[in-house]
Scaffold this active site. Structure first.
Site, mmCIF file in Angstrom:
data_model
loop_
_atom_site.group_PDB
_atom_site.id
_atom_site.type_symbol
_atom_site.label_atom_id
_atom_site.label_comp_id
_atom_site.label_asym_id
_atom_site.label_seq_id
_atom_site.Cartn_x
_atom_site.Cartn_y
_atom_site.Cartn_z
ATOM 1 N N VAL A 81 87.882 -40.796 9.781
ATOM 2 C CA VAL A 81 86.570 -40.285 10.195
ATOM 3 C C VAL A 81 85.592 -41.451 10.089
ATOM 4 O O VAL A 81 85.861 -42.436 9.408
ATOM 5 C CB VAL A 81 86.095 -39.077 9.339
ATOM 6 C CG1 VAL A 81 86.926 -37.848 9.634
ATOM 7 C CG2 VAL A 81 86.105 -39.409 7.862
ATOM 8 N N SER A 82 84.464 -41.330 10.757
ATOM 9 C CA SER A 82 83.542 -42.461 10.876
ATOM 10 C C SER A 82 82.596 -42.653 9.697
ATOM 11 O O SER A 82 82.146 -43.760 9.451
ATOM 12 C CB SER A 82 82.712 -42.323 12.157
ATOM 13 O OG SER A 82 83.565 -42.342 13.272
#
Length: 190
Positions: A12-13
């Site tokens: 995930v970012s």
């Protein structure tokens, strides 16, 4: 006896985002190990992906939730897919229903590689065209010549052993690579 492993990779970012959805999907595939990271996909240096690339072996399988979790861009994704293909690793994307073990997956990988080669060819063509255009206007292209006095100054500073390379670069105005190239030439008597 060779044991083939199944690795999962989830990303995930941001630190605030959760990996739970991706992990739930990957657990259905009985992964030997799932590597996770919370880092922007725009980062070229992703420690867990690098660790995965170091440990994965021919015959192993890499499963991802979707291509967007693996590649930063189309180009990056193609390069990673080629990297794993060349290493003999099977690549599966759950969301895109992509599996390099299937004829359809092999076809898609071939299409990816064709686009990658096409992009490299276009870049080379544009470079040649740009150089030809510049030559037609009387420009030679390439790097500007380094002044001989700057090289001599840099070599004298280097030989004095009083300054670091970074100090010499600043004082002489030449790049570190140029300094090392001329040091090498001097050693070889060129």
């Amino acid at each position: 006896m060779n044991i083939n492993y199944v690795y999962g990779y989830a990303r995930v970012s941001t630190q605030q985002q959760e990996l739970i959805r991706q992990l739930d999907m990957l657990k259905q595939y009985n992964c030997t190990e799932i590597l996770t990271e919370k880092i922007s996909g725009t980062k070229a240096d992703r420690p867990e992906l690098n660790r995965l690339k170091d440990k994965i072996r021919p015959g192993d399988t890499l499963i991802i939730e979707s291509f967007s979790r693996l590649g930063r861009s189309t180009k990056d994704l193609i390069e990673l897919a080629e990297y794993f293909e060349n290493k003999g690793v099977k690549l599966m994307s759950i969301k895109e229903n992509f599996d390099t073990n299937t004829p359809q997956g092999k076809l898609m990988l071939t299409v990816f590689q064709a686009f990658s080669q096409f992009e490299r060819d276009l870049i080379a063509q544009r470079t040649r065209e740009g150089l030809n255009s510049a030559r037609a206007r009387g420009r030679k292209g390439g790097r500007p010549k380094v002044k001989e006095k700057n090289i001599e100054k840099a070599l004298k500073l280097y030989d004095s052993k009083e300054y670091s390379v970074s100090e010499i670069v600043v004082m002489s105005g030449i790049s570190q690579a140029t300094l090392y190239r001329y040091i090498q030439k001097k050693k070889l008597g060129m």
